[in-house]
Design a protein around this motif. Sequence first.
Motif, PDB file in Angstrom:
ATOM      1  N   VAL A 102       1.082  -0.935   0.369  1.00 26.20           N
ATOM      2  CA  VAL A 102      -0.366   0.151  -0.146  1.00 26.20           C
ATOM      3  C   VAL A 102       1.300   1.383  -0.194  1.00 26.20           C
ATOM      4  O   VAL A 102       1.783   1.103   0.394  1.00 26.20           O
ATOM      5  CB  VAL A 102      -1.048   0.006   1.289  1.00 26.20           C
ATOM      6  N   GLY A 103       0.082   2.339  -0.208  1.00 28.76           N
ATOM      7  CA  GLY A 103       0.861   3.428  -0.293  1.00 28.76           C
ATOM      8  C   GLY A 103       0.224   4.282   0.378  1.00 28.76           C
ATOM      9  O   GLY A 103      -0.832   4.300   0.067  1.00 28.76           O
ATOM     10  N   ILE A 104       0.795   5.335   0.563  1.00 31.55           N
ATOM     11  CA  ILE A 104       0.361   6.865   1.793  1.00 31.55           C
ATOM     12  C   ILE A 104       0.692   8.116   1.450  1.00 31.55           C
ATOM     13  O   ILE A 104       1.707   8.285   1.640  1.00 31.55           O
ATOM     14  CB  ILE A 104       0.097   6.315   3.490  1.00 31.55           C
ATOM     15  N   GLN A 105      -0.571   8.936   0.897  1.00 28.78           N
ATOM     16  CA  GLN A 105      -0.576  10.443   0.391  1.00 28.78           C
ATOM     17  C   GLN A 105      -0.506  11.399   1.107  1.00 28.78           C
ATOM     18  O   GLN A 105      -2.152  11.164   1.867  1.00 28.78           O
ATOM     19  CB  GLN A 105      -0.956  10.277  -0.843  1.00 28.78           C
ATOM     20  N   MET A 106      -0.099  12.065   1.428  1.00 30.73           N
ATOM     21  CA  MET A 106      -0.884  12.750   2.544  1.00 30.73           C
ATOM     22  C   MET A 106      -0.715  14.494   1.700  1.00 30.73           C
ATOM     23  O   MET A 106      -0.029  14.663   1.289  1.00 30.73           O
ATOM     24  CB  MET A 106      -0.015  13.531   3.586  1.00 30.73           C
ATOM     25  N   SER A 107      -2.002  14.946   2.066  1.00 29.17           N
ATOM     26  CA  SER A 107      -1.694  16.665   1.364  1.00 29.17           C
ATOM     27  C   SER A 107      -2.802  17.368   2.547  1.00 29.17           C
ATOM     28  O   SER A 107      -3.190  17.546   3.666  1.00 29.17           O
ATOM     29  CB  SER A 107      -2.615  16.508   0.171  1.00 29.17           C
ATOM     30  N   PHE A 108      -2.280  18.385   2.254  1.00 27.61           N
ATOM     31  CA  PHE A 108      -2.591  19.531   3.354  1.00 27.61           C
ATOM     32  C   PHE A 108      -2.564  20.948   2.383  1.00 27.61           C
ATOM     33  O   PHE A 108      -2.463  21.357   1.495  1.00 27.61           O
ATOM     34  CB  PHE A 108      -1.091  20.274   3.983  1.00 27.61           C
ATOM     35  N   VAL A 109      -4.865  21.208   2.608  1.00 26.07           N
ATOM     36  CA  VAL A 109      -5.379  21.867   1.784  1.00 26.07           C
ATOM     37  C   VAL A 109      -4.694  23.275   2.509  1.00 26.07           C
ATOM     38  O   VAL A 109      -5.501  24.028   3.762  1.00 26.07           O
ATOM     39  CB  VAL A 109      -7.014  21.834   1.629  1.00 26.07           C
ATOM     40  N   LYS A 110      -3.952  24.019   1.498  1.00 26.58           N
ATOM     41  CA  LYS A 110      -3.683  25.460   2.550  1.00 26.58           C
ATOM     42  C   LYS A 110      -4.762  26.885   2.369  1.00 26.58           C
ATOM     43  O   LYS A 110      -5.263  27.289   2.819  1.00 26.58           O
ATOM     44  CB  LYS A 110      -2.084  25.854   1.653  1.00 26.58           C
ATOM     45  N   GLY A 155      -7.000  24.539   5.727  1.00 26.00           N
ATOM     46  CA  GLY A 155      -6.292  24.969   7.136  1.00 26.00           C
ATOM     47  C   GLY A 155      -7.050  22.893   7.019  1.00 26.00           C
ATOM     48  O   GLY A 155      -6.736  22.405   8.274  1.00 26.00           O
ATOM     49  N   SER A 156      -7.239  21.641   6.223  1.00 23.28           N
ATOM     50  CA  SER A 156      -7.266  20.719   6.411  1.00 23.28           C
ATOM     51  C   SER A 156      -5.861  19.667   5.920  1.00 23.28           C
ATOM     52  O   SER A 156      -5.603  19.754   4.959  1.00 23.28           O
ATOM     53  CB  SER A 156      -9.041  20.429   5.286  1.00 23.28           C
ATOM     54  N   GLY A 184     -10.424  22.053  10.667  1.00 20.65           N
ATOM     55  CA  GLY A 184      -9.858  22.880  12.132  1.00 20.65           C
ATOM     56  C   GLY A 184      -8.677  22.819  12.686  1.00 20.65           C
ATOM     57  O   GLY A 184      -9.180  22.616  14.031  1.00 20.65           O
ATOM     58  N   LEU A 185      -7.688  22.998  11.730  1.00 24.54           N
ATOM     59  CA  LEU A 185      -6.526  23.087  12.567  1.00 24.54           C
ATOM     60  C   LEU A 185      -5.822  24.385  12.540  1.00 24.54           C
ATOM     61  O   LEU A 185      -4.945  24.250  13.845  1.00 24.54           O
ATOM     62  CB  LEU A 185      -6.037  21.709  11.126  1.00 24.54           C
ATOM     63  N   LEU A 186      -6.423  25.361  11.757  1.00 28.68           N
ATOM     64  CA  LEU A 186      -5.631  26.710  11.705  1.00 28.68           C
ATOM     65  C   LEU A 186      -6.527  27.315  13.149  1.00 28.68           C
ATOM     66  O   LEU A 186      -7.512  27.853  13.848  1.00 28.68           O
ATOM     67  CB  LEU A 186      -6.104  26.745  10.659  1.00 28.68           C
ATOM     68  N   LEU A 192       0.386  25.635  18.527  1.00 29.73           N
ATOM     69  CA  LEU A 192      -0.657  24.684  18.829  1.00 29.73           C
ATOM     70  C   LEU A 192      -1.728  23.903  17.981  1.00 29.73           C
ATOM     71  O   LEU A 192      -1.954  22.894  17.573  1.00 29.73           O
ATOM     72  CB  LEU A 192      -2.038  25.465  19.393  1.00 29.73           C
ATOM     73  N   ASN A 193      -1.334  25.040  16.022  1.00 29.06           N
ATOM     74  CA  ASN A 193      -1.554  23.885  15.160  1.00 29.06           C
ATOM     75  C   ASN A 193      -0.731  22.370  14.899  1.00 29.06           C
ATOM     76  O   ASN A 193      -1.363  21.629  14.698  1.00 29.06           O
ATOM     77  CB  ASN A 193      -1.257  24.839  13.712  1.00 29.06           C
ATOM     78  N   GLN A 194       0.343  22.637  15.651  1.00 31.35           N
ATOM     79  CA  GLN A 194       0.883  21.373  15.494  1.00 31.35           C
ATOM     80  C   GLN A 194       0.522  20.490  15.997  1.00 31.35           C
ATOM     81  O   GLN A 194       0.297  19.487  15.627  1.00 31.35           O
ATOM     82  CB  GLN A 194       2.979  21.618  15.332  1.00 31.35           C
ATOM     83  N   GLN A 195      -0.099  21.149  17.671  1.00 25.71           N
ATOM     84  CA  GLN A 195      -0.059  20.053  18.540  1.00 25.71           C
ATOM     85  C   GLN A 195      -1.627  19.322  17.692  1.00 25.71           C
ATOM     86  O   GLN A 195      -1.876  17.918  17.969  1.00 25.71           O
ATOM     87  CB  GLN A 195      -0.422  20.891  19.582  1.00 25.71           C
TER      88      GLN A 195
END
Length: 213
Positions: A102-110, A155-156, A184-186, A192-195
């Motif tokens: 399997v592959g895992i891809q990660m994306s951040f919606v800025k 922020g997703s 709801g991360l930002l 705090l965002n990183q935590q």
Amino acid sequence: MTVKNLRFIAIALAAVAVSACQKEPSTSDLHKDYLVYTAYDTDADFAAVETYFIPDSILVIGNNDKTEYWKDADALGIVDAVVARMDAAGYVRSEDKQAANVGIQMSFVKQVTYFVGYDNPYWWWYYPYYWTPGYWGNWGGWHYPYSVYYGYTAGSLLIEMVDLDAEEAADRKLPVIWDSFIGGLLTSDEELNQQRTLAAVEQAFDQSPYLTK
């Protein structure tokens, strides 16, 4: 739901089709806590998975006109959190994506907002530098074996697991057998965002007990 669980607004999406669109709930009445959604293919045999491949960066989805990757210490910390949970579940990280199950891809919606519907879940077609099936091999598109109704907002964080053992051909689609949407991360506090992000990654795996050997 107990008071302890109120911190995590965690909703597991069912594999059956739903009739109405699900929008990301407002965080205004939730003390600005993050939201964690997970969905998976009920026919996938996660116990049979041996190895996984994950890039050492997170793709950024924004308004840039060229591919942008998030690679700083915070990004690596998030990747490491996913790796730690995959390893703890009994999976082995592979340095060779062609050899991984399997592959895992990660994306951040800025900065952008997209909607995903079950009938047309290819929201990334509107963003030219999203992960492409060609990154993983010779597949002609994506396939979700479950219902997808999301509103992705700024922020997703998206985490998707793809089945690299699926039949590979230009006329075949690469199945996404598990995904997590974290919203709801930002806040105005980067620490705090990183935590929140790291805690939300933990929650995504906590509410996905089927991801185990």
